[in-house]
Scaffold this motif. Structure first.
Motif, PDB file in Angstrom:
ATOM      1  N   ASN A  84       0.841  -1.193   0.000  1.00  0.00           N
ATOM      2  CA  ASN A  84       0.000   0.000   0.000  1.00  0.00           C
ATOM      3  C   ASN A  84       0.881   1.248   0.000  1.00  0.00           C
ATOM      4  O   ASN A  84       2.104   1.173  -0.068  1.00  0.00           O
ATOM      5  N   GLU A  85       0.266   2.421   0.102  1.00  0.00           N
ATOM      6  CA  GLU A  85       1.010   3.663  -0.055  1.00  0.00           C
ATOM      7  C   GLU A  85       1.919   3.968   1.125  1.00  0.00           C
ATOM      8  O   GLU A  85       2.756   4.867   1.044  1.00  0.00           O
ATOM      9  N   TYR A  86       1.783   3.227   2.226  1.00  0.00           N
ATOM     10  CA  TYR A  86       2.668   3.410   3.370  1.00  0.00           C
ATOM     11  C   TYR A  86       3.749   2.334   3.434  1.00  0.00           C
ATOM     12  O   TYR A  86       4.421   2.179   4.452  1.00  0.00           O
ATOM     13  N   ASP A  87       3.889   1.572   2.360  1.00  0.00           N
ATOM     14  CA  ASP A  87       4.886   0.515   2.266  1.00  0.00           C
ATOM     15  C   ASP A  87       4.599  -0.648   3.200  1.00  0.00           C
ATOM     16  O   ASP A  87       5.508  -1.383   3.596  1.00  0.00           O
ATOM     17  N   ASP A  88       3.331  -0.818   3.590  1.00  0.00           N
ATOM     18  CA  ASP A  88       2.931  -2.035   4.299  1.00  0.00           C
ATOM     19  C   ASP A  88       2.832  -3.161   3.280  1.00  0.00           C
ATOM     20  O   ASP A  88       2.196  -3.011   2.226  1.00  0.00           O
ATOM     21  N   LEU A  89       3.441  -4.286   3.590  1.00  0.00           N
ATOM     22  CA  LEU A  89       3.316  -5.458   2.735  1.00  0.00           C
ATOM     23  C   LEU A  89       2.106  -6.271   3.169  1.00  0.00           C
ATOM     24  O   LEU A  89       1.805  -6.399   4.355  1.00  0.00           O
ATOM     25  N   GLY A  90       1.430  -6.832   2.178  1.00  0.00           N
ATOM     26  CA  GLY A  90       0.314  -7.730   2.439  1.00  0.00           C
ATOM     27  C   GLY A  90       0.453  -8.983   1.597  1.00  0.00           C
ATOM     28  O   GLY A  90       1.145  -8.977   0.568  1.00  0.00           O
ATOM     29  N   PHE A  91      -0.188 -10.075   2.042  1.00  0.00           N
ATOM     30  CA  PHE A  91      -0.060 -11.346   1.341  1.00  0.00           C
ATOM     31  C   PHE A  91      -1.444 -11.966   1.163  1.00  0.00           C
ATOM     32  O   PHE A  91      -2.237 -12.024   2.095  1.00  0.00           O
ATOM     33  N   ILE A  92      -1.701 -12.430  -0.070  1.00  0.00           N
ATOM     34  CA  ILE A  92      -2.964 -13.079  -0.405  1.00  0.00           C
ATOM     35  C   ILE A  92      -2.650 -14.518  -0.791  1.00  0.00           C
ATOM     36  O   ILE A  92      -1.780 -14.761  -1.637  1.00  0.00           O
ATOM     37  N   ASP A  93      -3.341 -15.462  -0.211  1.00  0.00           N
ATOM     38  CA  ASP A  93      -3.091 -16.884  -0.444  1.00  0.00           C
ATOM     39  C   ASP A  93      -3.643 -17.288  -1.815  1.00  0.00           C
ATOM     40  O   ASP A  93      -4.848 -17.149  -2.075  1.00  0.00           O
ATOM     41  N   LEU A  94      -2.752 -17.802  -2.665  1.00  0.00           N
ATOM     42  CA  LEU A  94      -3.176 -18.237  -3.995  1.00  0.00           C
ATOM     43  C   LEU A  94      -4.013 -19.511  -3.953  1.00  0.00           C
ATOM     44  O   LEU A  94      -4.647 -19.867  -4.956  1.00  0.00           O
ATOM     45  N   ARG A  95      -3.994 -20.203  -2.832  1.00  0.00           N
ATOM     46  CA  ARG A  95      -4.759 -21.446  -2.737  1.00  0.00           C
ATOM     47  C   ARG A  95      -6.215 -21.194  -2.351  1.00  0.00           C
ATOM     48  O   ARG A  95      -7.026 -22.127  -2.336  1.00  0.00           O
ATOM     49  N   ILE A  96      -6.527 -19.939  -2.019  1.00  0.00           N
ATOM     50  CA  ILE A  96      -7.893 -19.590  -1.626  1.00  0.00           C
ATOM     51  C   ILE A  96      -8.410 -18.528  -2.593  1.00  0.00           C
ATOM     52  O   ILE A  96      -7.872 -17.423  -2.652  1.00  0.00           O
TER      53      ILE A  96
END
Length: 443
Positions: A336-348
């Motif tokens: 995001n614009e504050y350089d927070d990393l996020g992760f989305i599971d490709l198996r779901i």
């Protein structure tokens, strides 16, 4: 190899050099010196019964390159210009030896600023792409500047007021450019250009109902089997992802976007070798909502998708600004614009984002005109640009391990990794930085 141990003499520009066939064999079969050996790696005799091989080249550079073959180390004395040495290395077919000696293995935590390149440009920076052998190409407005491995600029590519959306290296000799369509002009789309001369080789057409259509081409991606993927927008029904053969330039396929989904406006395309699918990401603020999907062109279907439509946003900081697939982790990393990393599971399918607060790097006031962050994955390390710096994350938990920063030039609008170099393009000034990994110290 049946390499002889005989002493070999060279007369280079009037200076005599002596070495052995074993040393010359270190240059490899594809080099100038490799051509002096027969199929059994036995050294051939000098022509015309001479006692030495005559080479009409620079003797100072020859001495440096010969020492490189002997020791594996590159020492360039002050009286030898680096660019002259690189040209001579290309003549002898030793440019890869020079690269290996000049750079260590790419490591984001050991990168050092090598130089900054400035120049004139007709507009703000759009994109920078590292070349396969260490050069780069830079898009500013309607113009693309191409630089070789020595960072010498080739003739620029001018698209005559057509805005460049993306650029990509097809190989070391050709670059692909995607551009906006101008209403009433019938132009836009994609073209293959010579990286050395800037000449247009051919255009990539979109065919719909057996008619060639004018269109705007956006994000680009390539697959190992010589396919080109591009997001496309036309005035009728050409919204989606086109596929072309990069050798012939012929259109092979077209994935039309389904109702309520955005493919033609995609900001990011990424080919996934293991999944044999294409990641397509259309991100905020190009659209009010974010769309990320995996397309399987064999079955012509969307095999995985995620969107933030209906998400209960309370602050804009959770808006996704870039995305990259990480196949080994079965996830898509977003930022995001504050350089927070996020992760989305490709198996779901349609799963939620798991945000990581460990990645929050920005302290204090946001700049007046911040650049949207970009992501890259290289050699098992994750890179994320934010304002005037690039953060490096490593390990299974993607811990912040180092930051690359140079204040001159303003915020970083794009960066790219290739040819063992990292290139960072700044937004406020026409300048890009070159980061290299120095060779390990000699013990």
């Amino acid at each position: 190899m049946g390499v002889q141990k005989d002493v070999v003499k060279f007369n280079v520009g009037g200076r005599i050099f002596q070495t052995t066939a074993t040393t010359l064999a270190n240059a490899g079969r594809d080099s100038f010196f490799g051509a002096l050996f027969d199929d059994n790696w036995d050294l051939q005799q000098p022509p015309n019964n001479r006692q030495e091989f005559f080479i009409d080249r620079n003797p100072d550079c020859f001495a440096v390159l010969l020492d490189l073959l002997r020791t594996g180390d590159l020492y360039i004395p002050s009286n030898v210009p680096e660019r002259l040495l690189y040209r001579e290395a290309m003549f002898y077919g030793l440019i890869d030896h020079v690269r290996s000696a000049k750079w260590g293995p790419f490591d984001g935590n050991r990168l050092k600023l090598s130089r900054s390149v400035t120049g004139r440009a007709p507009g703000d920076g759009t994109a920078i792409r590292a070349g396969p052998v260490g050069g780069c190409c830079v898009a500013h407005g309607s113009m693309v500047h191409v630089f070789d491995w020595m960072l010498e600029e080739h003739p620029p590519i001018n698209l005559d007021y057509q805005r460049v959306n993306d650029i990509g290296w097809v190989n070391s000799e050709h670059v692909l450019i995607s551009a906006c369509e101008r209403l009433g002009k019938g132009d836009g789309g994609m073209g293959l250009f010579s990286s050395s001369t800037g000449d247009l080789r051919y255009k990539f057409n979109v065919v719909h109902d057996n008619q060639i259509k004018s269109y705007t081409a956006g994000a680009l991606s390539f697959s190992p089997d010589y396919k080109i993927f591009a997001s496309c927008k036309g005035r009728s029904n050409e919204y989606g992802i086109g596929v072309w053969d990069q050798v012939t330039g012929k259109q092979m396929d077209f994935f039309y976007e389904s109702p309520g989904w955005s493919l033609g406006d995609a900001d990011k395309l990424q080919w996934l070798n293991e999944s044999n699918c294409l990641l397509v990401a259309t991100l905020f603020p190009r659209k009010d909502n974010c769309y990320i999907s995996l397309l399987d062109f064999r079955e012509k279907r969307m095999v995985w998708s995620w969107s933030d439509i209906g998400a209960p946003f309370t602050v804009d900081e959770k808006r996704v600004r870039d995305a990259i697939a990480m196949e080994e982790c079965n996830s898509v990393c977003v930022v995001n614009e504050y350089d927070d990393l996020g992760f989305i599971d490709l198996r779901i399918n349609g799963g939620s984002v798991r945000w990581s607060s460990r990645s929050r790097l920005l302290k204090g006031k946001m700049p007046d005109e911040p650049c949207y962050p970009k992501l890259a994955l290289h050699n098992g390390q994750l890179f994320s640009s934010m304002n005037d710096s690039i953060s490096v994350f490593c390990g299974p938990d993607w811990v912040l391990t180092s930051r690359l920063r140079r204040c001159y030039g303003g915020s970083i609008c794009d960066f790219s990794i290739g040819g063992d170099r990292l290139f960072a393009l700044h937004s406020e000034e026409n300048v890009f930085d070159v980061w290299e990994t120095p060779p390990p110290p000699v013990i």
